[in-house]
Design a protein around this motif. Structure first.
Motif: not given
Length: 76
Positions: A28-30, A33-35, A37-47
């Motif tokens: 499934s493309i959906d 695409n979910w994976y 988006s999860q693989v390329s996620r970043r966490f943190g603040t703009p600083n």
């Protein structure tokens, strides 16, 4: 033969960019695409961005492929 979606994950930018993963197949493309988006996620603040370099860049996207289903690993 079967149509599937291949998740490609690249790390880095410019000359440092390399294919980190290119062997995850999805029916499934959906789901693909979910994976992506999860693989390329970043966490943190703009600083925190001041500490990131182009080597930290992650690009993930899905491409359609027409493959021999008998030769595929497990498809999700």
């Amino acid at each position: 033969m079967k149509h599937v979606f291949l998740l490609l994950v690249y790390i880095g930018a410019g000359d440092d960019r390399y294919l980190a993963s290119g062997d995850m197949f999805f029916a499934s493309i959906d789901r693909c695409n979910w994976y992506a988006s999860q693989v390329s996620r970043r966490f943190g603040t703009p600083n925190d961005l001041q500490y990131n370099s182009s080597r930290d860049a992650v690009i993930a996207y899905c491409v359609p492929k027409y493959v021999n289903a008998d030769l595929l690993p497990e498809i999700y």
